[in-house]
Design an enzyme around this catalytic site. Sequence first.
Site, short mmCIF file in Angstrom:
data_model
loop_
_atom_site.label_atom_id
_atom_site.label_comp_id
_atom_site.label_asym_id
_atom_site.label_seq_id
_atom_site.Cartn_x
_atom_site.Cartn_y
_atom_site.Cartn_z
N GLU A 74 38.23 38.32 58.40
CA GLU A 74 38.94 37.14 57.89
C GLU A 74 37.94 36.04 57.51
O GLU A 74 38.13 35.34 56.51
CB GLU A 74 39.94 36.62 58.91
CG GLU A 74 40.73 35.42 58.45
CD GLU A 74 41.59 35.67 57.22
OE1 GLU A 74 41.63 34.78 56.33
OE2 GLU A 74 42.22 36.74 57.13
N GLU A 81 36.61 33.60 49.23
CA GLU A 81 37.56 32.70 48.55
C GLU A 81 36.92 31.36 48.24
O GLU A 81 37.08 30.83 47.13
CB GLU A 81 38.80 32.50 49.42
CG GLU A 81 39.70 33.71 49.50
CD GLU A 81 40.90 33.51 50.40
OE1 GLU A 81 41.00 32.45 51.07
OE2 GLU A 81 41.75 34.40 50.41
#
Length: 125
Positions: A74, A81
Site C-alpha cells: 500500500e 500515485e
Amino acid sequence: MHTDLKGKSSFHPKRLLSSFRFAGNGLRLALCEPNMRVHIAAGIFISAAGFIFDLTRMEWCVLLLTITGVISLEMVNTAIEKTVDLVTEEYKPLAKMAKDLAAGAVLIFAIAAIIIGGLLFIPKF
C-alpha cells in the site's frame, strides 16, 4: 561495506541516521492515507485474533509477513500515485494505467491476505 565510485567507504553514521529519519517520515506520511488506516486497523484486529486463537510460531510468521506485505505494498502504491500526480495534473492514459496497476497489485495481495487469514483461522473454529 559498500564503496562509492571513487573506492571510498560509503558508510557514514549520519547518513544511516538520516535514512532512518526519512523512513520514519514515510511511515508518518503513510498513516495520513485513508486506505493505510484501513489496512492498519485490519492488521491490529487480525493480530488480536492471533492472540485469542493462540497461533503457533509458524502461523505468526505467516500472519506477520502477510500483514506487513499488504501495508508495504500500500505504501508503494501511494508512492506511485503521488509520483504520477507530481508529474502531471492532466488526464493521461499511461498515468492512469500506472495508478491502476499499483492499486491492482494491492488488491491482489489483500485478497491473498484474506485467503491466508481463512487458512489460519477457520481451522481454529
